[in-house]
Every structure is written in C-alpha cells, then in structure tokens.
Write a protein that holds these residues in place. Structure first.
Motif, PDB file in Angstrom:
ATOM      1  N   ILE A  91     -37.480  -2.747 -34.110  1.00  0.00           N
ATOM      2  CA  ILE A  91     -36.482  -1.753 -34.533  1.00  0.00           C
ATOM      3  C   ILE A  91     -36.674  -1.451 -36.023  1.00  0.00           C
ATOM      4  CG2 ILE A  91     -34.014  -1.320 -34.909  1.00  0.00           C
ATOM      5  CD1 ILE A  91     -34.727  -1.162 -31.985  1.00  0.00           C
ATOM      6  N   SER A  92     -36.926  -2.484 -36.820  1.00  0.00           N
ATOM      7  CA  SER A  92     -37.104  -2.279 -38.262  1.00  0.00           C
ATOM      8  C   SER A  92     -38.245  -1.317 -38.560  1.00  0.00           C
ATOM      9  CB  SER A  92     -37.352  -3.609 -38.976  1.00  0.00           C
ATOM     10  OG  SER A  92     -36.206  -4.413 -38.913  1.00  0.00           O
ATOM     11  N   ALA A  93     -39.367  -1.476 -37.876  1.00  0.00           N
ATOM     12  CA  ALA A  93     -40.517  -0.588 -38.084  1.00  0.00           C
ATOM     13  C   ALA A  93     -40.177   0.834 -37.627  1.00  0.00           C
ATOM     14  CB  ALA A  93     -41.736  -1.119 -37.341  1.00  0.00           C
ATOM     15  N   TYR A  94     -39.529   0.948 -36.487  1.00  0.00           N
ATOM     16  CA  TYR A  94     -39.126   2.265 -35.973  1.00  0.00           C
ATOM     17  C   TYR A  94     -38.133   2.932 -36.917  1.00  0.00           C
ATOM     18  CZ  TYR A  94     -36.766   5.680 -32.939  1.00  0.00           C
ATOM     19  OH  TYR A  94     -36.194   6.819 -32.421  1.00  0.00           O
ATOM     20  N   GLN A  95     -37.151   2.173 -37.376  1.00  0.00           N
ATOM     21  CA  GLN A  95     -36.153   2.718 -38.296  1.00  0.00           C
ATOM     22  C   GLN A  95     -36.811   3.180 -39.597  1.00  0.00           C
ATOM     23  OE1 GLN A  95     -32.741   0.197 -39.061  1.00  0.00           O
ATOM     24  NE2 GLN A  95     -32.200   1.355 -40.882  1.00  0.00           N
ATOM     25  N   ALA A  96     -37.760   2.410 -40.118  1.00  0.00           N
ATOM     26  CA  ALA A  96     -38.453   2.792 -41.357  1.00  0.00           C
ATOM     27  C   ALA A  96     -39.194   4.116 -41.186  1.00  0.00           C
ATOM     28  CB  ALA A  96     -39.415   1.685 -41.795  1.00  0.00           C
ATOM     29  N   GLU A  97     -39.873   4.286 -40.062  1.00  0.00           N
ATOM     30  CA  GLU A  97     -40.578   5.538 -39.784  1.00  0.00           C
ATOM     31  C   GLU A  97     -39.590   6.690 -39.612  1.00  0.00           C
ATOM     32  OE1 GLU A  97     -43.644   8.310 -38.890  1.00  0.00           O
ATOM     33  OE2 GLU A  97     -43.545   6.457 -40.038  1.00  0.00           O
ATOM     34  N   GLU A 128     -28.286   0.442 -23.991  1.00  0.00           N
ATOM     35  CA  GLU A 128     -27.116  -0.237 -24.572  1.00  0.00           C
ATOM     36  C   GLU A 128     -26.543   0.525 -25.758  1.00  0.00           C
ATOM     37  OE1 GLU A 128     -26.661  -4.426 -24.930  1.00  0.00           O
ATOM     38  OE2 GLU A 128     -28.437  -4.779 -23.681  1.00  0.00           O
ATOM     39  N   VAL A 129     -27.409   1.072 -26.607  1.00  0.00           N
ATOM     40  CA  VAL A 129     -26.908   1.846 -27.759  1.00  0.00           C
ATOM     41  C   VAL A 129     -26.148   3.071 -27.255  1.00  0.00           C
ATOM     42  CG1 VAL A 129     -27.575   3.250 -29.765  1.00  0.00           C
ATOM     43  CG2 VAL A 129     -28.658   1.020 -29.392  1.00  0.00           C
ATOM     44  N   ARG A 130     -26.675   3.741 -26.250  1.00  0.00           N
ATOM     45  CA  ARG A 130     -25.983   4.918 -25.691  1.00  0.00           C
ATOM     46  C   ARG A 130     -24.611   4.560 -25.135  1.00  0.00           C
ATOM     47  NH1 ARG A 130     -30.897   8.042 -23.229  1.00  0.00           N
ATOM     48  NH2 ARG A 130     -31.268   9.441 -24.971  1.00  0.00           N
ATOM     49  N   MET A 131     -24.530   3.416 -24.448  1.00  0.00           N
ATOM     50  CA  MET A 131     -23.250   2.986 -23.871  1.00  0.00           C
ATOM     51  C   MET A 131     -22.213   2.744 -24.959  1.00  0.00           C
ATOM     52  SD  MET A 131     -24.252   0.498 -20.621  1.00  0.00           S
ATOM     53  CE  MET A 131     -23.569  -0.851 -21.493  1.00  0.00           C
ATOM     54  N   LEU A 132     -22.654   2.302 -26.122  1.00  0.00           N
ATOM     55  CA  LEU A 132     -21.732   2.006 -27.218  1.00  0.00           C
ATOM     56  C   LEU A 132     -21.337   3.252 -28.015  1.00  0.00           C
ATOM     57  CD1 LEU A 132     -23.396  -1.331 -28.298  1.00  0.00           C
ATOM     58  CD2 LEU A 132     -21.182  -1.060 -27.163  1.00  0.00           C
ATOM     59  N   LYS A 133     -22.001   4.380 -27.772  1.00  0.00           N
ATOM     60  CA  LYS A 133     -21.666   5.683 -28.353  1.00  0.00           C
ATOM     61  C   LYS A 133     -21.438   5.648 -29.877  1.00  0.00           C
ATOM     62  CE  LYS A 133     -19.409   7.310 -24.141  1.00  0.00           C
ATOM     63  NZ  LYS A 133     -20.470   7.917 -23.470  1.00  0.00           N
ATOM     64  N   SER A 138     -25.969   5.220 -39.263  1.00  0.00           N
ATOM     65  CA  SER A 138     -25.931   3.840 -39.763  1.00  0.00           C
ATOM     66  C   SER A 138     -25.478   2.880 -38.676  1.00  0.00           C
ATOM     67  CB  SER A 138     -24.984   3.730 -40.964  1.00  0.00           C
ATOM     68  OG  SER A 138     -25.451   4.508 -42.023  1.00  0.00           O
ATOM     69  N   THR A 139     -24.490   3.293 -37.912  1.00  0.00           N
ATOM     70  CA  THR A 139     -24.001   2.458 -36.815  1.00  0.00           C
ATOM     71  C   THR A 139     -25.070   2.320 -35.732  1.00  0.00           C
ATOM     72  OG1 THR A 139     -21.736   3.154 -37.266  1.00  0.00           O
ATOM     73  CG2 THR A 139     -22.150   2.168 -35.109  1.00  0.00           C
ATOM     74  N   ALA A 140     -25.754   3.403 -35.421  1.00  0.00           N
ATOM     75  CA  ALA A 140     -26.820   3.356 -34.410  1.00  0.00           C
ATOM     76  C   ALA A 140     -27.936   2.407 -34.856  1.00  0.00           C
ATOM     77  CB  ALA A 140     -27.383   4.757 -34.159  1.00  0.00           C
ATOM     78  N   PHE A 141     -28.308   2.463 -36.139  1.00  0.00           N
ATOM     79  CA  PHE A 141     -29.326   1.553 -36.667  1.00  0.00           C
ATOM     80  C   PHE A 141     -28.879   0.104 -36.499  1.00  0.00           C
ATOM     81  CE2 PHE A 141     -30.826   4.796 -40.125  1.00  0.00           C
ATOM     82  CZ  PHE A 141     -31.599   5.469 -39.191  1.00  0.00           C
ATOM     83  N   ALA A 142     -27.651  -0.183 -36.912  1.00  0.00           N
ATOM     84  CA  ALA A 142     -27.130  -1.553 -36.860  1.00  0.00           C
ATOM     85  C   ALA A 142     -27.036  -2.051 -35.420  1.00  0.00           C
ATOM     86  CB  ALA A 142     -25.774  -1.627 -37.548  1.00  0.00           C
ATOM     87  N   LEU A 143     -26.534  -1.218 -34.528  1.00  0.00           N
ATOM     88  CA  LEU A 143     -26.420  -1.620 -33.119  1.00  0.00           C
ATOM     89  C   LEU A 143     -27.798  -1.919 -32.518  1.00  0.00           C
ATOM     90  CD1 LEU A 143     -23.731   0.900 -31.815  1.00  0.00           C
ATOM     91  CD2 LEU A 143     -23.482  -1.587 -32.037  1.00  0.00           C
ATOM     92  N   ALA A 144     -28.764  -1.071 -32.808  1.00  0.00           N
ATOM     93  CA  ALA A 144     -30.117  -1.276 -32.269  1.00  0.00           C
ATOM     94  C   ALA A 144     -30.698  -2.599 -32.761  1.00  0.00           C
ATOM     95  CB  ALA A 144     -31.019  -0.104 -32.666  1.00  0.00           C
ATOM     96  N   ARG A 145     -30.487  -2.910 -34.042  1.00  0.00           N
ATOM     97  CA  ARG A 145     -30.992  -4.179 -34.581  1.00  0.00           C
ATOM     98  C   ARG A 145     -30.293  -5.375 -33.917  1.00  0.00           C
ATOM     99  NH1 ARG A 145     -30.488  -1.343 -39.408  1.00  0.00           N
ATOM    100  NH2 ARG A 145     -28.670  -2.594 -39.961  1.00  0.00           N
ATOM    101  N   GLU A 146     -28.995  -5.268 -33.721  1.00  0.00           N
ATOM    102  CA  GLU A 146     -28.247  -6.353 -33.080  1.00  0.00           C
ATOM    103  C   GLU A 146     -28.678  -6.546 -31.624  1.00  0.00           C
ATOM    104  OE1 GLU A 146     -26.004  -8.707 -34.119  1.00  0.00           O
ATOM    105  OE2 GLU A 146     -26.678  -8.012 -36.080  1.00  0.00           O
TER     106      GLU A 146
END
Length: 166
Positions: A91-97, A128-133, A138-146
């Motif tokens: 996720i970190s690499a994807y988020q950086a790109e 899972e990220v989609r389910m959490l809406k 910033s929230t999407a980034f954090a949820l994906a990392r978690e």
C-alpha cells in the motif's frame, strides 16, 4: 530566500513562488514585476524576450506561458493516469505513486480521487475499503494501510499455526 527558476521543475517553482508571494502578501498585480529577480539562465532569456515583446500582461498569463514553455508534461492527462495505476506491491508504494501523480492533478473532486485510489487497490483490500466508505483521501489511505496490516498479521498467524501442526 527568493525562489529562483532556471527552467527546470516549473510546477515545483510555481508552488514555491505562490507560497512566497502569499507569505509576503504581494498583490497579484505586482507579481509579474518580481519575476525579473527570480529567473536565471534559460528561463531569464525566455522571460526577457516575452517581456521585451510585450507578450505578458498578467500573472495568470505568465504562469500559463511558463508551463507551455518549460513543462514537458503540460498536456498530459494525469487524472487518466491516476485511473490506470494499480497496487502491485505494498500500500505504501502504491500510495507514493498515487501521490506523485496527485500533485499534478487539479480541480478533481475528492470523492472521485477516493474512488480512483480505491479502484487501484488489490481486490480484498479494495472490497473492505469500499465497504467502509471513506469520505476523504486521507481516510482511504489510512484504511488501506490498516487493512493491509490486518491481512499481514492474519497471514503470519495462519503460517505459524500451520507450522506448529506439522
């Protein structure tokens, strides 16, 4: 220090110079005059020619002309590129790109950016990220990392359990 521009990294310079002018409360109508002290090398030659031929009349016009002259990616569709990148490792690499391209995108509503980011995630994390809406990027980034961390812990736990039973 006054941000200097020599013809490289026009978007980075524009960001720094806009911040500089805002910090010093320089009115928009005076900004074009200040550029004379901020350009050097190839950029100074170009600016002198543009001013000498009366081709620059406003700060906005100057910025547009500067991008046309010095930004090789000025006509690229970075929003389209955002829609095509996919998570292939962490996720970190994807988020950086994603953030690298995001710095080149303007005027795209945040819900669209959240959707583009989420669509590029690997399937289980994406679901899972989609389910959490998430309502913000910033929230999407954090949820994906978690969620990635959760799957990593689950994988480790399953591996250890399997190892003990053999």
């Amino acid at each position: 220090d006054i941000p200097k521009f020599n013809g490289t990294d026009p978007n980075g310079w524009i960001f720094r110079v806009e911040e500089y002018f805002t910090y010093y409360n320089l009115p928009v109508e005076n900004r074009l005059r200040m550029v004379t002290f901020m350009v050097e090398g190839e950029a100074a030659e170009w600016f002198r020619w543009m001013k000498g031929n009366n081709l620059l009349h406003s700060w906005t016009q100057f910025l547009e002309q500067l991008k046309l002259r010095f930004d090789p990616s000025h006509f690229e569709d970075f929003t389209g590129q955002l829609s095509k990148i996919r998570q292939t490792t962490t996720i970190s690499a994807y988020q950086a790109e994603y953030e690298r391209l995001l710095n080149k995108v303007q005027n795209v509503p945040e819900p669209v950016l959240v959707s583009l980011f989420t669509s590029g995630l690997k399937s289980p994390i994406q679901r899972e990220v989609r389910m959490l809406k998430p309502l913000s990027l910033s929230t999407a980034f954090a949820l994906a990392r978690e969620i990635e961390a959760k799957y990593g812990e689950l994988h480790t736990e399953l591996y250890n359990t399997h190892k003990k039973s053999n």
